[in-house]
Design an enzyme around this catalytic site. Structure first.
Site, PDB file in Angstrom:
ATOM      1  N   LYS A 119       0.833  -1.221   0.000  1.00  0.00           N
ATOM      2  CA  LYS A 119       0.000   0.000   0.000  1.00  0.00           C
ATOM      3  C   LYS A 119       0.858   1.258   0.000  1.00  0.00           C
ATOM      4  O   LYS A 119       0.437   2.293  -0.513  1.00  0.00           O
ATOM      5  CB  LYS A 119      -0.988  -0.031   1.165  1.00  0.00           C
ATOM      6  N   LYS A 201      -3.470  -9.929  -6.848  1.00  0.00           N
ATOM      7  CA  LYS A 201      -4.721 -10.197  -6.117  1.00  0.00           C
ATOM      8  C   LYS A 201      -5.862  -9.306  -6.644  1.00  0.00           C
ATOM      9  O   LYS A 201      -5.640  -8.143  -6.956  1.00  0.00           O
ATOM     10  CB  LYS A 201      -4.457  -9.884  -4.637  1.00  0.00           C
ATOM     11  N   LYS A 204     -10.777  -4.517  -4.264  1.00  0.00           N
ATOM     12  CA  LYS A 204     -11.917  -3.621  -4.517  1.00  0.00           C
ATOM     13  C   LYS A 204     -11.441  -2.243  -4.961  1.00  0.00           C
ATOM     14  O   LYS A 204     -12.176  -1.515  -5.599  1.00  0.00           O
ATOM     15  CB  LYS A 204     -12.863  -3.554  -3.311  1.00  0.00           C
TER      16      LYS A 204
HETATM   17  N1  AQP Z   1      -8.632 -11.355  -3.818  1.00  0.00           N
HETATM   18  C1  AQP Z   1      -9.066 -11.884  -2.674  1.00  0.00           C
HETATM   19  N2  AQP Z   1      -9.281 -13.226  -2.575  1.00  0.00           N
HETATM   20  C2  AQP Z   1      -9.738 -13.770  -1.421  1.00  0.00           C
HETATM   21  N3  AQP Z   1      -9.995 -13.047  -0.314  1.00  0.00           N
HETATM   22  C3  AQP Z   1      -9.805 -11.714  -0.365  1.00  0.00           C
HETATM   23  N4  AQP Z   1      -9.975 -10.730   0.525  1.00  0.00           N
HETATM   24  C4  AQP Z   1      -9.639  -9.544  -0.035  1.00  0.00           C
HETATM   25  N5  AQP Z   1      -9.245  -9.737  -1.294  1.00  0.00           N
HETATM   26  C5  AQP Z   1      -9.337 -11.079  -1.540  1.00  0.00           C
HETATM   27  C6  AQP Z   1     -10.488 -10.933   1.871  1.00  0.00           C
HETATM   28  O1  AQP Z   1     -11.597 -10.066   2.046  1.00  0.00           O
HETATM   29  C7  AQP Z   1     -11.666  -9.701   3.428  1.00  0.00           C
HETATM   30  C8  AQP Z   1     -11.854  -8.234   3.575  1.00  0.00           C
HETATM   31  O2  AQP Z   1     -10.735  -7.550   3.064  1.00  0.00           O
HETATM   32  P1  AQP Z   1     -10.494  -6.046   3.513  1.00  0.00           P
HETATM   33  O3  AQP Z   1     -11.592  -5.200   3.055  1.00  0.00           O
HETATM   34  O4  AQP Z   1     -10.256  -6.008   4.977  1.00  0.00           O
HETATM   35  O5  AQP Z   1      -9.153  -5.606   2.861  1.00  0.00           O
HETATM   36  P2  AQP Z   1      -8.240  -6.213   1.777  1.00  0.00           P
HETATM   37  O6  AQP Z   1      -7.771  -7.564   2.161  1.00  0.00           O
HETATM   38  O7  AQP Z   1      -7.180  -5.162   1.530  1.00  0.00           O
HETATM   39  O8  AQP Z   1      -9.238  -6.323   0.525  1.00  0.00           O
HETATM   40  P3  AQP Z   1      -9.207  -5.547  -0.841  1.00  0.00           P
HETATM   41  O9  AQP Z   1     -10.390  -5.992  -1.619  1.00  0.00           O
HETATM   42  O10 AQP Z   1      -7.869  -5.713  -1.474  1.00  0.00           O
HETATM   43  O11 AQP Z   1      -9.448  -4.056  -0.387  1.00  0.00           O
HETATM   44  P4  AQP Z   1      -8.621  -2.746  -0.707  1.00  0.00           P
HETATM   45  O12 AQP Z   1      -8.558  -2.668  -2.216  1.00  0.00           O
HETATM   46  O13 AQP Z   1      -9.414  -1.651  -0.086  1.00  0.00           O
HETATM   47  O14 AQP Z   1      -7.275  -2.917  -0.077  1.00  0.00           O
HETATM   48  C9  AQP Z   1     -10.392 -10.225   4.093  1.00  0.00           C
HETATM   49  O15 AQP Z   1     -10.717 -11.431   4.767  1.00  0.00           O
HETATM   50  C10 AQP Z   1      -9.490 -10.498   2.943  1.00  0.00           C
HETATM   51  O16 AQP Z   1      -8.558 -11.538   3.226  1.00  0.00           O
END
Ligand code: AQP
Length: 337
Positions: A119, A201, A204
């Site tokens: 990040k 990965k 969102k």
């Molecule tokens: N690509 C993924 N595959 C499987 N699990 C995923 N998670 C996130 N991306 C994947 C799981 O979703 C839950 C919530 O995630 P988060 O919102 O706490 O943050 P994150 O892991 O940083 O998810 P994002 O989608 O990548 O969000 P942004 O873009 O805002 O950083 C967690 O259980 C995570 O493991």
């Protein structure tokens, strides 16, 4: 005389940041799996808005996404009567414990977190202290509820390990205070990859419109994104090294259908990638259609969502306060009656 004791139910905690539209990665890696626990565990599922502001958010959008994320929890099948559903900023104990645990977490430990490194690269103009101490807040979320199990995607496992280390360290200094939590990774869907760059990965917050499939995407958008998914120059649907795109589509198909790799390979034998991509798109669109319509119904009833938030945060705050008082007592803070 024989006495029978009911074994104490174990506690589950997890959450999602309202930092964008939730993807099928968030769905398969986390919320889809939560329902399975509701009959046998005490489950707390939080919309982690404090975490979301480690990246700059538009206030009106953050507010909307918070309602949407809660609505998606319910639309994905979670019963608010059986699960404690709440918003992180409604329970001040998360921020309070986080400050305390900051003082029991080492700079070196936080410097090693890969999410911080990723990040920091992605948001190079806003490497704020919150982004750095994010894992301490996450440890606080988990430890406040004496959590046994944390169902998350693989990307969060390093943070769970750190939570375990912080809990262990605190317990060693002050005696048993926190339950040391375990991570729970789903068998299928623990790491869904981007459709545009399958070595990355799915997230969102990805700005590439073809990279992520959102839970609330229209059927047409879902079909279009899967048709455009990046694959390779081969034509055989099978899991193999170097076929990141196809491996990812197989993982997604398997997570939605329960089919094994061997079953999928047999089903698409001789049919080629085009046919497979359409089948994956249709399967995902069909599976998400009821979630979308339930989501629409819930978003039209804000009063209901607010009742869920209020009831959830009252329950969570009661439990959190018990742990926080114990922590304050152990470290020597005064607590006049
Ligand atoms: N690509 C993924 N595959 C499987 N699990 C995923 N998670 C996130 N991306 C994947 C799981 O979703 C839950 C919530 O995630 P988060 O919102 O706490 O943050 P994150 O892991 O940083 O998810 P994002 O989608 O990548 O969000 P942004 O873009 O805002 O950083 C967690 O259980 C995570 O493991």
């Amino acid at each position: 005389m024989e006495t029978s004791t009911t074994p104490q139910r174990k506690t589950i905690f997890s959450g999602v940041q309202p930092s964008g539209m939730l993807t099928i990665g968030n769905y398969l890696g986390s919320i889809k799996n939560w329902k399975a626990f509701e009959e046998t565990y005490d489950c707390l599922y939080c919309v982690v808005d404090l975490h979301a502001i480690t990246v700059r958010q538009d206030p009106a959008m953050l507010r909307r996404r918070t309602y949407e994320t809660l609505a998606l929890y319910i639309a994905s099948g979670l019963d608010p009567e059986k699960n404690t559903l709440f918003v992180q900023s409604h329970v001040p104990a998360h921020a309070e414990l986080s400050w305390v645990l900051n003082c029991y977490t080492m700079f070196g430990e936080l410097s090693r977190m890969t999410q911080f490194k990723d990040k920091s690269r992605k948001y190079a103009s806003n490497i704020n202290a919150g982004l750095f101490t994010y894992p301490v807040l996450m440890a606080s979320d988990i430890l406040l509820y004496q959590t046994d199990l944390v169902p998350v995607g693989i990307d969060q496992m390093q943070h769970i390990e750190l939570s375990r280390d912080i809990a262990g360290r605190f317990n060693q200094i002050y005696g048993d205070t926190f339950t040391v939590p375990e991570g729970f990774i789903p068998k299928a869907g623990a790491k869904i990859m981007s459709l545009a760059e399958p070595e990355k990965k799915m997230s969102k917050s990805d700005t590439n419109g073809n990279a992520s499939v959102y839970i609330l995407d229209s059927r047409d958008d879902i079909l279009r994104k899967f048709k455009r998914a990046v694959t390779d120059s081969d034509t055989v649907v099978c899991r193999a090294e170097g076929k990141d795109g196809i491996n990812n589509l197989m993982t997604i198909y398997s997570a939605f259908t329960g089919k094994s790799d061997a079953e999928i390979e047999k089903e698409f034998e001789g049919l080629g990638y085009g046919h497979f991509k359409i089948a994956v798109g249709e399967t995902v669109a069909d599976a998400l259609a009821p979630v979308r319509s339930e989501f629409d119904r819930l978003m039209a009833d804000k009063a209901y969502l607010e009742t869920v938030m209020k009831n959830g945060s009252a329950k969570a705050a009661y439990l959190a306060r018990k742990t926080l008082s114990k922590v304050y007592r152990k470290i020597g803070f005064t607590q006049p009656k």
